[in-house]
Design an enzyme around this catalytic site. Structure first.
Site, PDB file in Angstrom:
ATOM      1  N   GLU A 198     -18.954 -14.052 -17.736  1.00  0.00           N
ATOM      2  CA  GLU A 198     -20.085 -15.183 -18.229  1.00  0.00           C
ATOM      3  C   GLU A 198     -21.030 -14.458 -19.123  1.00  0.00           C
ATOM      4  O   GLU A 198     -21.610 -13.685 -18.638  1.00  0.00           O
ATOM      5  CB  GLU A 198     -20.577 -15.307 -16.814  1.00  0.00           C
ATOM      6  CG  GLU A 198     -19.850 -15.975 -15.737  1.00  0.00           C
ATOM      7  CD  GLU A 198     -20.997 -16.120 -14.195  1.00  0.00           C
ATOM      8  OE1 GLU A 198     -22.117 -16.019 -14.340  1.00  0.00           O
ATOM      9  OE2 GLU A 198     -20.054 -16.333 -13.160  1.00  0.00           O
ATOM     10  N   GLU A 202     -19.298 -12.104  -7.997  1.00  0.00           N
ATOM     11  CA  GLU A 202     -20.232 -11.438  -8.164  1.00  0.00           C
ATOM     12  C   GLU A 202     -20.605 -10.546  -6.978  1.00  0.00           C
ATOM     13  O   GLU A 202     -21.802 -10.800  -6.155  1.00  0.00           O
ATOM     14  CB  GLU A 202     -21.532 -12.087  -8.814  1.00  0.00           C
ATOM     15  CG  GLU A 202     -21.235 -12.334 -10.264  1.00  0.00           C
ATOM     16  CD  GLU A 202     -22.903 -12.733 -10.822  1.00  0.00           C
ATOM     17  OE1 GLU A 202     -23.678 -13.168 -10.199  1.00  0.00           O
ATOM     18  OE2 GLU A 202     -22.797 -12.608 -12.053  1.00  0.00           O
TER      19      GLU A 202
HETATM   20  C1  GAL Z   1     -24.134 -15.570 -12.134  1.00  0.00           C
HETATM   21  C2  GAL Z   1     -23.107 -16.324 -11.328  1.00  0.00           C
HETATM   22  C3  GAL Z   1     -22.987 -17.865 -11.827  1.00  0.00           C
HETATM   23  C4  GAL Z   1     -24.492 -18.384 -12.096  1.00  0.00           C
HETATM   24  C5  GAL Z   1     -24.881 -17.724 -13.198  1.00  0.00           C
HETATM   25  C6  GAL Z   1     -26.265 -18.253 -13.681  1.00  0.00           C
HETATM   26  O1  GAL Z   1     -24.830 -14.452 -11.468  1.00  0.00           O
HETATM   27  O2  GAL Z   1     -22.007 -15.850 -11.234  1.00  0.00           O
HETATM   28  O3  GAL Z   1     -22.433 -18.552 -10.974  1.00  0.00           O
HETATM   29  O4  GAL Z   1     -25.296 -18.542 -10.859  1.00  0.00           O
HETATM   30  O5  GAL Z   1     -25.213 -16.402 -12.736  1.00  0.00           O
HETATM   31  O6  GAL Z   1     -26.734 -17.376 -14.864  1.00  0.00           O
END
Ligand code: GAL
Length: 643
Positions: free
Chosen positions: A323, A151
Site C-alpha cells: 500500500e 496489517e
Molecule cells: C492501512 C490499511 C488499509 C487502509 C489504509 C488507509 O493501514 O491496511 O486497509 O486502512 O491503511 O491509509
C-alpha cells in the site's frame, strides 16, 4: 540476510475493492488499470461478509467474476484472506473472541481487527474461510500471490488482555518452564515483593497491577503474544500451500514492533509493507515539530528507507510495497496533500531499495464509510486523481529500467524484536524506546550517504560487512557474540548491548562483558530531554548515559573526561544516546577510519546506490545540489554506475 534476488522485474499495482462498486464498472476499471501499466491488483482482504454472509453460506460467484474480469486484462491478483474483518455472525458465534485492551476493555464490533489472536475458536473459523478460498482460487490462472490477513498490529490490536490470552499464556509458560514452577520463580526473581507462584493457573497477565509488574513477566507476555501472531499466520500459510503454489505475503506496517516480524516472515515468501510517508511523519517517525513543518508534504526522509531495508531482510530478499500513499490520507493528525512529485519519488525510492512491486492504496477513493477522505488513484467520480499521473510516469520510466538490482551494503545494523520487548518491559528511558534508538543510528548513517542493511539477531554470516552496529541488543546469545567478536568488521556495540540475561536480569560479570574490550557499565544516568550532557568535542549525549569504567581507550568523553565511547582495535562500545549531529560525526569518524567513503548530506537530500545506478532523492522543498547537478523539490536523479 539471504542474498537479495539481484534481478527482479519492477512492477506496479493497486488495491481494489470490487465489492464496493457496481459490477458494471469493473470492466472499465480493469481496462484502465492495464492501460496505466499496472501488473498487480490486491483484492478480497476485507470481504468476508460478502463471501460468507452467514455461517456456511458461501457466495464466491462475484469474486469469480472479479477474478475473470481482471484476468481478461492480463492483471495478476493478490488475494487477501479476509480474517482482519470477522463479520457479525462470527462475533456472535464467539462472543469472547474480542481482544481486550490494556485497561481490560472489550473491543467491539463495528470497525476491524477486533479479534484476539489467542482465541482458538476464532482460529478454527479462519481455517474454514481460508480453506474455501485456497481450494477455489489456489490454482486460478489470474492468481499471482496471497496476502494473509491485513496489517497484524494495526490499531494496537496485537497485545490482548482477554481470558483466552490468559489461559494461552499460562500454557505457554508451562511449556517453556516445565513442571517445576520454582524454575519460573527463580528466573523472574519472584521472591521480590512476594510475587512467587505455586502453579501456572495462578499467573495472570501483567496489566492492571497496582504499580509496575515484573519486567520478566512483561517480557514473557510480549514473547507469548508474538508467538500467537506467528501461529495465527502459520495456520493460514499451511492451508494455502496445500492448494496453491503462489507466493504468500503479509503487509506489515511502519514502526510496529508488537510481534517478531522475522518469525512471521519465516513462513512467508514475500514481505510487503504499507508506506504512508506523510501520515507517519506526524504519527510515528518521532519527528520534531520543526521537522514536521519542514517535511509536511514529503514525509520523513529516512522513515520509508528504514522500513524498506528492514522488510527486505524480513522477506529474505523479496519485498514489496503493498500500500503506497497516493495523496492525502484520512487517519493522521493532519492529512496534507503531497508535494507534486512525491508519489513518484516514494515509488522510485522503494525500487532503489530493492522492491519488486509498488502497489498504490487504493484504486478509487471510496465515497462512503471510514476512509472516504482517503485519496485513491481515481477520485470517487472516477476522474483521474494526481497519483494517476505520477504512477503513469513511473510506469513509463519502468519500460526503460525494468529490473531491480539491489546489492549488499558495507554497513549493517542488527534489529531485534525481542530487544524491543525488553526495552519496553524495563521502561527505563523516558522518550527513548528501542525503535527510536535504532532509527537514530540509521538516520545518522543515511546522512553520511551510505547504503545500510538491517539484519536480524539470528544472522551469522557477516563476511560481506565492513561495519556492524549493534545498539540496544540487551540479550545477545553467546553464538552471535562470538561471531561478532571474531569478525574482521568494525563492530560497534551499545548502549545497553549484552546487558541482560534472557529473563532480563543484569548480567554477571557486569555488562557489556566483551572479550575484546575492557569496559564495564558501572551505573546508568537517565536525564531530562532538555538537559543534554555536553561532550568534550562540542557534541551532546542525551537522555541516557552509562557511566563507563575500564582501561579501553576513550574516543568520546564528556567535559569532565568521563568516557562516553571506548575503542580497542575494531571493537567500539558506545554508552549513550547521542544527539543527531553528534551521532553523525561519531559515525563519520569511525567509518572514515575504516575506509568507508562518507558524504555529509543536507537534511532533505538522500542517496542510494544499486548495482547499476546511483539514486538521489530530494525530500526537501528547496532545490538541492548533488554532484551531478541540481535537483528540484521531490526530484529523483538516476545516474548510471560505471561497471
Ligand atoms: C492501512 C490499511 C488499509 C487502509 C489504509 C488507509 O493501514 O491496511 O486497509 O486502512 O491503511 O491509509
Amino acid at each position: 540476510m539471504t542474498q537479495p534476488n539481484l534481478s527482479m522485474k519492477r512492477t506496479l499495482g493497486t488495491c481494489y475493492y470490487p465489492e464496493h462498486w457496481p459490477e458494471d464498472i469493473w470492466e472499465e476499471d480493469a481496462r484502465q488499470m492495464a492501460e496505466l501499466g499496472l501488473t498487480w491488483v490486491r483484492i478480497g482482504e476485507f470481504a468476508w461478509s460478502r463471501l460468507e454472509p452467514s455461517q456456511g453460506q458461501f457466495n464466491f460467484e462475484w469474486l469469480d467474476r472479479a477474478f475473470d474480469t481482471l484476468h481478461r486484462y492480463g492483471l495478476k491478483v493478490v488475494l487477501g484472506t479476509p480474517t482482519a474483518t470477522p463479520p457479525k455472525w462470527v462475533c456472535d458465534k464467539y462472543p469472547d473472541m474480542f481482544a481486550r485492551d490494556l485497561q481490560g476493555n472489550l473491543r467491539k464490533f463495528g470497525s476491524r481487527r477486533h479479534y484476539c489472536f489467542s482465541h482458538l475458536g476464532y482460529r478454527e473459523q479462519c481455517r474454514d474461510i481460508v480453506t474455501r478460498l485456497a481450494e477455489r482460487y489456489g490454482a486460478h490462472p489470474a492468481l499471482g500471490a496471497w496476502q494473509t490477513d491485513n496489517e497484524y498490529g494495526c490499531h494496537d490490536t496485537t497485545l490482548s488482555y482477554s481470558d483466552a490470552a490468559r489461559s494461552g499464556f499460562q500454557k505457554w509458560l508451562a511449556n517453556k518452564y516445565g513442571n517445576d514452577i520454582s524454575k519460573l520463580n527463580a528466573a523472574w526473581g519472584n521472591v521480590f515483593w512476594s510475587m512467587e507462584y505455586a502453579g501456572y493457573p495462578e499467573i495472570d497477565l501483567p496489566n492492571l497491577t497496582a504499580t509496575e509488574a515484573n519486567p520478566a513477566h512483561w517480557l514473557e507476555f510480549r514473547r507469548y503474544t508474538s508467538d500467537q501472531v506467528v501461529a495465527f499466520n502459520r495456520l493460514q500459510c499451511d492451508i494455502i500451500r496445500k492448494y496453491s503454489n503462489a507466493p504468500i505475503s503479509h503487509n506489515y506496517m511502519g514502526r510496529i514492533t508488537d510481534f517478531d516480524h522475522f518469525k512471521v516472515g519465516a513462513d512467508l515468501d514475500i514481505a510487503t509493507w504499507d508506506s504512508y510517508p506523510i501520515g507517519f511523519l506526524a504519527d510515528r517517525a518521532g519527528a520534531s515539530e520543526g521537522k514536521q513543518r519542514h517535511f509536511m508534504r514529503q514525509g520523513d526522509p529516512d522513515f520509508q528507507a528504514f522500513h524498506h531495508d528492514l522488510y527486505r531482510s524480513v522477506g529474505k530478499g523479496r519485498w514489496w510495497i503493498m500500500e503506497q500513499q497516493p495523496g492525502p490520507v484520512n487517519w493522521a493528525p493532519v492529512n496534507p496533500d503531497p508535494l507534486p512529485g512525491m508519489v513518484r519519488l516514494w515509488t522510485w525510492e522503494a525500487f532503489a531499495h530493492g522492491a519488486e512491486t509498488v502497489a498504490y492504496f487504493r484504486w478509487r477513493q471510496a465515497p462512503f464509510a471510514q476512509e472516504q477522505m482517503h485519496a485513491g488513484i481515481l477520485r470517487p467520480d472516477s476522474a483521474k486523481a494526481t497519483a494517476y499521473y505520477e504512477a503513469a510516469q513511473v510506469a513509463e520510466e519502468l519500460l526503460q529500467s525494468p529490473t531491480t538490482d539491489c546489492e549488499l551494503a558495507d554497513v549493517a545494523i542488527l534489529f531485534d524484536y525481542d530487544a524491543d520487548f525488553s526495552w519496553a518491559a524495563l521502561n527505563h528511558v523516558k522518550d527513548g524506546d528501542y525503535f527510536e534508538l535504532i532509527f537514530d543510528h540509521y538516520r545518522a548513517l543515511r546522512r553520511l550517504g551510505i547504503n545500510i542493511d538491517i539484519l536480524p539477531a539470528s544472522h551469522r554470516n557477516f563476511a560481506n560487512y565492513r561495519c556492524i552496529i549493534v545498539p540496544g541488543l540487551m540479550h545477545m546469545d553467546a553464538d552471535l557474540l562470538s561471531c561478532l567478536e571474531n569478525s574482521d568488521a568494525l563492530v560497534i556495540y551499545g548502549p545497553a548491548t549484552h546487558s541482560r540475561t534472557e529473563t532480563l536480569r543484569i548480567s554477571h560479570p557486569l555488562p557489556p562483558n566483551l572479550s575484546n574490550l575492557d569496559v564495564t557499565v558501572a551505573r546508568i544516568d537517565t536525564t531530562r530531554g532538555d538537559m543534554p550532557i555536553p561532550l568534550s568535542n562540542g557534541g551532546h549525549a542525551l537522555r541516557y548515559r552509562e557511566v563507563l569504567e575500564g582501561t579501553a581507550t576513550p574516543i568520546l568523553t564528556d567535559q569532565q573526561g568521563g568516557a562516553i565511547a571506548v575503542q580497542n582495535g575494531s571493537s567500539v562500545y558506545l554508552g549513550a544516546y547521542l544527539q543527531d549531529e553528534t551521532l553523525i560525526q561519531f559515525y563519520n569518524h569511525l567509518l572514515t577510519e575504516t575506509n568507508i567513503e562518507t558524504l555529509q548530506l543536507p537534511q532533505g537530500l538522500r542517496k542510494r546506490v544499486t548495482k547499476t545506478e546511483e539514486f538521489w532523492f530530494n525530500y526537501d522543498c528547496e532545490t538541492m545540489d548533488t554532484p551531478h547537478g541540481t535537483l528540484e523539490p521531490a526530484g529523483v536523479l538516476r545516474v548510471p554506475r560505471k561497471s
